[in-house]
Write a protein that holds these residues in place. Sequence first.
Motif, PDB file in Angstrom:
ATOM      1  N   HIS A  23       0.839  -1.204   0.000  1.00 45.52           N
ATOM      2  CA  HIS A  23       0.000   0.000   0.000  1.00 45.52           C
ATOM      3  C   HIS A  23       0.874   1.255   0.000  1.00 45.52           C
ATOM      4  N   ARG A  24       1.947   1.238   0.766  1.00 41.25           N
ATOM      5  CA  ARG A  24       2.858   2.384   0.787  1.00 41.25           C
ATOM      6  C   ARG A  24       3.606   2.511  -0.541  1.00 41.25           C
ATOM      7  N   GLY A  27       1.468   4.173  -3.049  1.00 44.65           N
ATOM      8  CA  GLY A  27       1.473   5.621  -2.863  1.00 44.65           C
ATOM      9  C   GLY A  27       2.718   6.268  -3.431  1.00 44.65           C
ATOM     10  N   THR A  30       2.317   6.331  -7.229  1.00 48.23           N
ATOM     11  CA  THR A  30       1.334   7.345  -7.618  1.00 48.23           C
ATOM     12  C   THR A  30       1.920   8.747  -7.546  1.00 48.23           C
TER      13      THR A  30
END
Length: 231
Positions: A23-24, A27, A30
């Motif tokens: 998940h990190r 990010g 992105t």
Amino acid sequence: MFLTRIEINQRRRATRQVLANPHRMHGAVTACFPRSVDPGRVMWRLDEREDGVFLFVLSSLPPDATSLVEDYGWPQFESPWQSKEYQPVLDAVQNGRQFQFRLRANPVRNVLEPANDQVQAGNSGSGEVRRIRGKRVGHVTVAQQRHWLLTRASRWGFTMGDENAPSADVVERKVWTFAKKSRTVTLSTAVFEGILTVTDQGELRRRLLDGFGPAKAYGCGLMTLAPFSSP
């Protein structure tokens, strides 16, 4: 479309933390694109190899990986990331051609929970019924994961042998547990490597752009190809 390769410095403390949390990492990927521009679907994959750790990113725009490299890469070296146009790869995908491939995927099956093991009437009052999609459960054994890809290969535009003589196999398996906001996510992944033969060039090209299977935000679904010549 562009395929970008970024070498990751796994010796840094911040890197070890982001490598353990897809998940990190999502990010961080992105953040390589400005909020004012829509890069379309962005897929990524981490490869931990003997010669280093590499992040691959497929996107409609070339990313600016400056901040990612400063935090997790090798900013002191020249050209810490490379982006190449992806169209030549797509053009090379022709029926009958063989390629070496690598894919990290999230092999899953849908399991109906006991309370939902039935069909429900539609809300429109038309008498239509719909089956409730069950909970996604990850395959965890090599045999299950290999079968998952074998049974989907033909609809995805390629073949990789059969159950008795597959031309690809699982080379890495992992169950991830990581935090996403206020909840814990558990993700089962498998890395496949081997030889594929193109049977439907249009479908395989589409899948190369859209990804294979679920959990694309968590680094799954990006397949890379390399030319293969039989001995």
